[in-house]
Design an enzyme around this catalytic site. Structure first.
Site, PDB file in Angstrom:
ATOM      1  N   ASP A 189       6.559   7.775 -37.392  1.00  0.00           N
ATOM      2  CA  ASP A 189       6.072   7.137 -36.086  1.00  0.00           C
ATOM      3  C   ASP A 189       6.567   5.818 -35.614  1.00  0.00           C
ATOM      4  OD1 ASP A 189       4.752   5.946 -33.772  1.00  0.00           O
ATOM      5  OD2 ASP A 189       2.630   6.847 -34.566  1.00  0.00           O
ATOM      6  N   VAL A 190       7.571   5.869 -34.838  1.00  0.00           N
ATOM      7  CA  VAL A 190       8.349   4.425 -34.422  1.00  0.00           C
ATOM      8  C   VAL A 190       7.190   3.355 -34.113  1.00  0.00           C
ATOM      9  CG1 VAL A 190      10.427   5.780 -33.756  1.00  0.00           C
ATOM     10  CG2 VAL A 190       8.747   5.163 -31.927  1.00  0.00           C
ATOM     11  N   ASN A 237      15.605   5.757 -29.260  1.00  0.00           N
ATOM     12  CA  ASN A 237      15.412   6.761 -28.469  1.00  0.00           C
ATOM     13  C   ASN A 237      14.010   7.273 -28.071  1.00  0.00           C
ATOM     14  OD1 ASN A 237      16.531   9.175 -26.538  1.00  0.00           O
ATOM     15  ND2 ASN A 237      15.312  10.120 -28.303  1.00  0.00           N
ATOM     16  N   TYR A 263       5.034   3.436 -17.938  1.00  0.00           N
ATOM     17  CA  TYR A 263       6.248   3.904 -18.204  1.00  0.00           C
ATOM     18  C   TYR A 263       7.501   2.770 -17.647  1.00  0.00           C
ATOM     19  CZ  TYR A 263      10.354   6.627 -19.110  1.00  0.00           C
ATOM     20  OH  TYR A 263      11.601   7.236 -19.343  1.00  0.00           O
ATOM     21  N   LYS A 299      10.103   0.248 -19.594  1.00  0.00           N
ATOM     22  CA  LYS A 299      11.626   0.291 -19.708  1.00  0.00           C
ATOM     23  C   LYS A 299      12.125  -1.110 -19.216  1.00  0.00           C
ATOM     24  CE  LYS A 299      11.969   4.302 -21.144  1.00  0.00           C
ATOM     25  NZ  LYS A 299      12.974   4.771 -22.644  1.00  0.00           N
TER      26      LYS A 299
HETATM   27  C1  BGC Z   1      11.623   9.923 -16.802  1.00  0.00           C
HETATM   28  C2  BGC Z   1      11.899  11.127 -15.889  1.00  0.00           C
HETATM   29  C3  BGC Z   1      12.353  11.203 -14.527  1.00  0.00           C
HETATM   30  C4  BGC Z   1      13.649  10.110 -14.787  1.00  0.00           C
HETATM   31  C5  BGC Z   1      14.127   9.678 -13.086  1.00  0.00           C
HETATM   32  C6  BGC Z   1      13.331   9.243 -16.747  1.00  0.00           C
HETATM   33  O1  BGC Z   1      13.171   8.147 -17.268  1.00  0.00           O
HETATM   34  O2  BGC Z   1      11.108   9.943 -18.170  1.00  0.00           O
HETATM   35  O3  BGC Z   1      10.515  11.791 -16.016  1.00  0.00           O
HETATM   36  O4  BGC Z   1      12.637  12.203 -14.097  1.00  0.00           O
HETATM   37  O5  BGC Z   1      13.572   8.937 -15.345  1.00  0.00           O
HETATM   38  O6  BGC Z   1      13.289   9.520 -12.453  1.00  0.00           O
END
Ligand code: BGC
Length: 271
Positions: free
Chosen positions: A69-70, A96, A169, A173
Site C-alpha cells: 500500500d503506497v 502511478n 482528487y 493532483k
Molecule cells: C481521471 C478520470 C477523468 C480524466 C479526465 C483523470 O485524471 O481519473 O476519471 O476521466 O482525468 O477528466
C-alpha cells in the site's frame, strides 16, 4: 535511418506502482518491451499483477510482483528492499497509484478526502523519497543511462483543470504537480530527473462510467479536441520516452497526454 535505440530502457530496473491495471499496467508492459526489468506493484489484486508479470516473462522480459500500500511508509520501504533484492539496483520509479472517491463537496467525508490524499499525494511522496534515497546510495551507470535516476509522477489534467465533485482528487493532483517540480529542482544537481505525465481521459477502470456507453462517450468527446478517448498504451509510450535518454534534457516538466483536453475546447464555438 533513426538512431533511437529499439530498446531505450535496456538494462534498467523500473518500479511501477499501481501496475495491476489501467495506466500502470500499460506502463509496466511498455517498459518491459523497452528492455527494463519491472517491479509490478499492486495493493489488492495479486492475480492481475501476476498475470502481467507472467505475460512479460513469457515475452522474454523480467518482472516481479510487489505488494504494498503506497500510503504506508513501512510497506513502501519493504517494497523497495524487495525490488532491490530482485534486481540489484533502482533506475526508474513511476509513481502511478491513484484512486478517486468522488462526492459533492458538502457530502464529502473526511475519510474520502484523506484516502485520496493519502494514496495520490502522500503515496507519491513516500515512493519518490525512497527512490531518491536508493538513487543516491548507488553508483550511477552511464552505460545504461545519462541520468542517475528518473522519477515519473503520474498526475492528471486535473493538476490544472478544476473539477467539481472531485475536489479531493483535483487537490491531490495539484499537489503532485508542485511536489514534482519542487523535488525536480532539489535533486537535478544530483543527476536525477523528475517529471510528470498528465493523462486526460484514458479508457481505464477508474473512469469506466465516462466512456463505457455510446452516450457517455459522446459526451466525453466534447471535451477532447482530438476526437478519441485515450488508450492506456498512449501513456505507456509517453512514459518510455520520459524515462529514456531521449528526454535527457527534460527536467521538472509535466507532459500532457490528453488529446487536447487542456485546450479549453468550450472556446471553439464560444468566447
Ligand atoms: C481521471 C478520470 C477523468 C480524466 C479526465 C483523470 O485524471 O481519473 O476519471 O476521466 O482525468 O477528466
Amino acid at each position: 535511418m533513426s538512431n533511437v535505440p529499439v530498446r531505450p530502457l535496456q538494462g534498467q530496473k523500473a518500479l511501477v506502482t499501481g501496475a495491476s491495471s489501467g495506466i500502470g499496467a500499460a506502463v509496466a508492459r511498455a517498459f518491459a518491451a523497452a528492455g527494463a526489468a519491472v517491479g509490478v506493484n499492486y495493493r489488492s489484486h495479486p492475480e492481475r499483477a501476476g498475470q502481467i508479470v507472467e505475460d512479460i516473462r513469457s515475452a522474454g522480459g523480467e518482472a516481479v510482483v510487489l505488494r504494498a500500500d503506497v500510503s504506508s511508509e513501512d510497506e513502501v520501504r519493504a517494497m523497495f528492499d524487495e525490488f532491490g533484492s530482485a534486481f540489484g539496483r533502482t533506475d526508474i520509479l513511476v509513481a502511478n497509484s491513484g484512486i478517486q472517491r468522488d462526492a459533492a463537496f458538502t457530502e464529502m467525508t473526511l475519510d474520502q478526502w484523506r484516502r485520496v490524499i493519502d494514496v495520490n499525494l502522500t503515496g507519491q511522496f513516500l515512493c519518490a523519497r525512497e527512490a531518491v534515497r536508493r538513487f543516491l546510495a548507488q553508483s550511477p551507470d552511464p552505460s545504461i543511462s545519462r541520468a542517475a535516476g528518473k522519477i515519473i509522477c503520474m498526475s492528471s489534467v486535473h493538476e490544472v483543470i478544476p473539477w467539481a465533485g472531485h475536489v479531493n482528487y483535483a487537490a491531490s493532483k495539484g499537489g503532485v504537480m508542485l511536489m514534482m517540480k519542487s523535488l525536480a529542482q532539489e535533486v537535478a544537481q544530483a543527476g536525477i530527473r523528475v517529471n510528470g505525465i498528465a493523462p486526460g481521459a484514458i479508457k481505464t477502470p477508474i473512469n469506466r462510467e465516462a466512456w463505457e456507453t455510446p452516450e457517455a462517450e459522446r459526451k466525453l468527446l466534447k471535451l477532447i479536441p482530438y476526437g478519441r478517448v485515450g488508450e492506456p498504451e498512449d501513456i505507456g509510450k509517453a512514459a518510455v520516452w520520459l524515462a529514456s535518454d531521449a528526454s535527457d534534457y527534460v527536467v521538472g516538466t509535466t507532459l500532457f497526454v490528453d488529446g487536447g483536453m487542456t485546450l479549453y475546447p468550450g472556446f471553439r464555438e464560444n468566447g
